[in-house]
Design an enzyme around this catalytic site. Structure first.
Site, mmCIF file in Angstrom:
data_model
loop_
_atom_site.group_PDB
_atom_site.id
_atom_site.type_symbol
_atom_site.label_atom_id
_atom_site.label_comp_id
_atom_site.label_asym_id
_atom_site.label_seq_id
_atom_site.Cartn_x
_atom_site.Cartn_y
_atom_site.Cartn_z
ATOM 1 N N ASP A 165 -21.333 -14.770 -27.884
ATOM 2 C CA ASP A 165 -22.626 -15.607 -27.991
ATOM 3 C C ASP A 165 -23.451 -14.407 -28.728
ATOM 4 O OD1 ASP A 165 -22.233 -18.066 -26.791
ATOM 5 O OD2 ASP A 165 -22.558 -17.182 -24.831
ATOM 6 N N ASP A 171 -23.650 -29.281 -24.672
ATOM 7 C CA ASP A 171 -24.410 -28.359 -23.660
ATOM 8 C C ASP A 171 -24.636 -29.457 -22.402
ATOM 9 O OD1 ASP A 171 -23.897 -26.457 -24.887
ATOM 10 O OD2 ASP A 171 -25.988 -26.298 -25.859
#
Length: 258
Positions: free
Chosen positions: A11, A130
């Site tokens: 990330d 998500d």
């Protein structure tokens, strides 16, 4: 039977690898290129690179970082971050990515999935989802713009419905990012994975919750996912990828040993 995949995730925000808990309170982990090389050397089957604020910032992932990572690894490389068009995707692929992943842009314009799949082939198109479990309603909902907690929002999509929708539109693979488990290291949400597996007919990658080698085993054995993605356990060197793969092989999981 295809070998199961172990996939570390980078990330990235502001040019550094970061990691949060439930997609919040991100801490800086380190430099991008050395981590990418380390994971490739340890035996990762694939590397995922997420520019986590690109979509919410209205920009595309930094292509220079894509090329720098591609130069030091020799494993499949999936890149995500603000990819909104065929041109965006073509540029990312030309800089060394093997696959592209779309998440928030697909929610904003679901036709993007089909256009990308038609142009580059379904094997090249990953859709990240998500998903958040709402304890009050007992339902799983898809969230958008999760890389910036101040802009994160719940969409109208329930997770199982969106999983089916993206497959109809041409997704070649799905990464299920289970937000409740993210960074907590208490294990993957096996119940949710089983529900998604029942309606998912393309490769499915579990993401969010790995804390021990047993958690990876449970995901593969109990939910039949095709791959397991993790970040903090690898970043903090709680688990070594080579040792994890040896453990899984000993437990009877079909895995690629370097």
């Amino acid at each position: 039977m295809l070998a199961k995949r172990i996939i570390p995730c980078l990330d990235v925000r502001d040019g550094q690898v970061v990691k949060g808990v439930q997609f919040r309170n991100h801490e800086i982990i380190g430099d991008i290129v050395p981590l990418a090389k380390r994971y490739a050397d340890e035996g990762a089957d694939e590397l995922v690179f997420y520019d986590i604020t690109a979509s919410s910032d209205g920009r595309v992932v930094d292509k220079s970082w894509v090329s720098r990572v591609a130069e030091v690894i020799d494993i499949p490389f999936c890149v995500a971050g603000g990819i909104r068009s065929i041109d965006d995707a073509a540029k990312i692929l030309s800089f060394g990515a093997d696959k592209i992943s779309i998440n928030s842009p697909a929610l904003a314009d679901p036709t993007l999935i089909t256009r990308l799949a038609d142009r580059f082939g379904v094997q090249c198109i990953v859709v990240g989802i998500d998903t958040w479990f709402d304890a009050e309603t007992g339902k799983y909902h898809v969230n958008q713009y999760t890389g910036d907690e101040s802009r994160t929002r719940v969409t109208q999509w329930e997770t199982l419905d969106w999983v089916q929708e993206v497959q109809k539109r041409g997704a070649g693979e799905i990464v299920l990012n289970m937000m409740n488990q993210d960074g907590v290291r208490n294990g993957y949400d096996l119940e949710q994975l089983k529900k998604v597996r029942d309606v998912c007919h393309v490769p499915l990658i579990a993401s969010g919750g790995a804390g021990t080698m047993e958690h990876f085993l449970e995901a593969f054995r109990d939910t039949d996912v095709d791959g397991a993605l993790a970040a903090s356990v690898f970043h903090k060197q709680i688990i070594n990828i080579g040792e994890l793969k040896a453990y899984l092989e000993a437990q009877g999981v079909e895995i690629r040993i370097c």
